[in-house]
Design an enzyme around this catalytic site. Structure first.
Site, PDB file in Angstrom:
ATOM      1  N   HIS A 157      -5.530  -0.004   5.377  1.00  0.00           N
ATOM      2  CA  HIS A 157      -4.524  -0.725   6.167  1.00  0.00           C
ATOM      3  C   HIS A 157      -4.907  -2.208   6.286  1.00  0.00           C
ATOM      4  O   HIS A 157      -4.062  -3.090   6.137  1.00  0.00           O
ATOM      5  CB  HIS A 157      -4.401  -0.122   7.572  1.00  0.00           C
ATOM      6  CG  HIS A 157      -3.501   1.051   7.657  1.00  0.00           C
ATOM      7  ND1 HIS A 157      -3.868   2.302   7.220  1.00  0.00           N
ATOM      8  CD2 HIS A 157      -2.243   1.156   8.126  1.00  0.00           C
ATOM      9  CE1 HIS A 157      -2.873   3.141   7.430  1.00  0.00           C
ATOM     10  NE2 HIS A 157      -1.863   2.476   7.975  1.00  0.00           N
ATOM     11  N   HIS A 170     -11.874   3.987  12.028  1.00  0.00           N
ATOM     12  CA  HIS A 170     -12.692   3.076  11.223  1.00  0.00           C
ATOM     13  C   HIS A 170     -13.775   2.442  12.070  1.00  0.00           C
ATOM     14  O   HIS A 170     -13.606   2.227  13.273  1.00  0.00           O
ATOM     15  CB  HIS A 170     -11.842   1.958  10.616  1.00  0.00           C
ATOM     16  CG  HIS A 170     -11.039   2.378   9.437  1.00  0.00           C
ATOM     17  ND1 HIS A 170     -11.595   2.664   8.212  1.00  0.00           N
ATOM     18  CD2 HIS A 170      -9.709   2.567   9.296  1.00  0.00           C
ATOM     19  CE1 HIS A 170     -10.642   3.012   7.374  1.00  0.00           C
ATOM     20  NE2 HIS A 170      -9.479   2.971   8.008  1.00  0.00           N
TER      21      HIS A 170
END
Length: 169
Positions: free
Chosen positions: A110, A149
């Protein structure tokens, strides 16, 4: 030795995010920001710019297509080569607020995509595109906030997206 120190720092920063009393209360906002970095908004932006028939916007779309054609295989090679486990799998007690699309976290796809779009926007449109840069950084941070993440995954995504944009431009 250096890798161990960086990993500990990364884990500590991640845990600080999850320790925030606002973490759970703001997960809805992080989800929304993260979704702006999904594929469909990029497709819609590209179609809108292409159909405008404005040469500078169409040139931007062509560069985006070429950049994504380069970035995606690089991203997949890094992710599957590093095979870094996501925080919820790597750290006891870590939680994720969304289900990630795969098991590995490095780099953040992303973030790489958002930085690629932001970097190419800056390269094509100059100062008029500056508002896109904070958006790309927020997309990256939302991925940490959502628990999928580590901070260094975001840094790697920023570098990947920015470097690919520079190569294409």
């Amino acid at each position: 030795m250096v890798l161990d120190v960086l990993t500990r720092l990364d884990h500590r920063l991640f845990r600080r995010t999850q320790a925030s009393r606002y973490w759970q209360q703001r997960a809805w906002l992080a989800r929304w920001i993260s979704r702006t970095g999904d594929g469909p908004p990029y497709v819609l932006l590209g179609l809108f710019f292409w159909l405008s028939r404005e040469a500078p916007l169409q040139a931007y779309v062509l560069d985006l297509l070429l950049a994504f054609a380069l970035e995606l295989p690089l991203y997949l090679s890094l992710k599957n080569g590093c095979r870094r486990r996501r925080p919820a799998l790597a750290l006891p007690g870590a939680r994720a607020y969304i289900d990630p699309s795969d098991r590995f976290s490095l780099p953040s796809g992303h973030t790489a995509a958002a930085m690629l779009v932001a970097s190419l926007s800056l390269l094509h449109f100059g100062a008029a595109a500056w508002p896109v840069l904070p958006w790309a950084l927020l997309v990256g941070w939302s991925r940490v906030w959502l628990g999928v993440h580590f901070p260094s995954d975001i840094l790697a995504g920023l570098l990947l997206g920015g470097l690919v944009a520079l190569l294409i431009f």
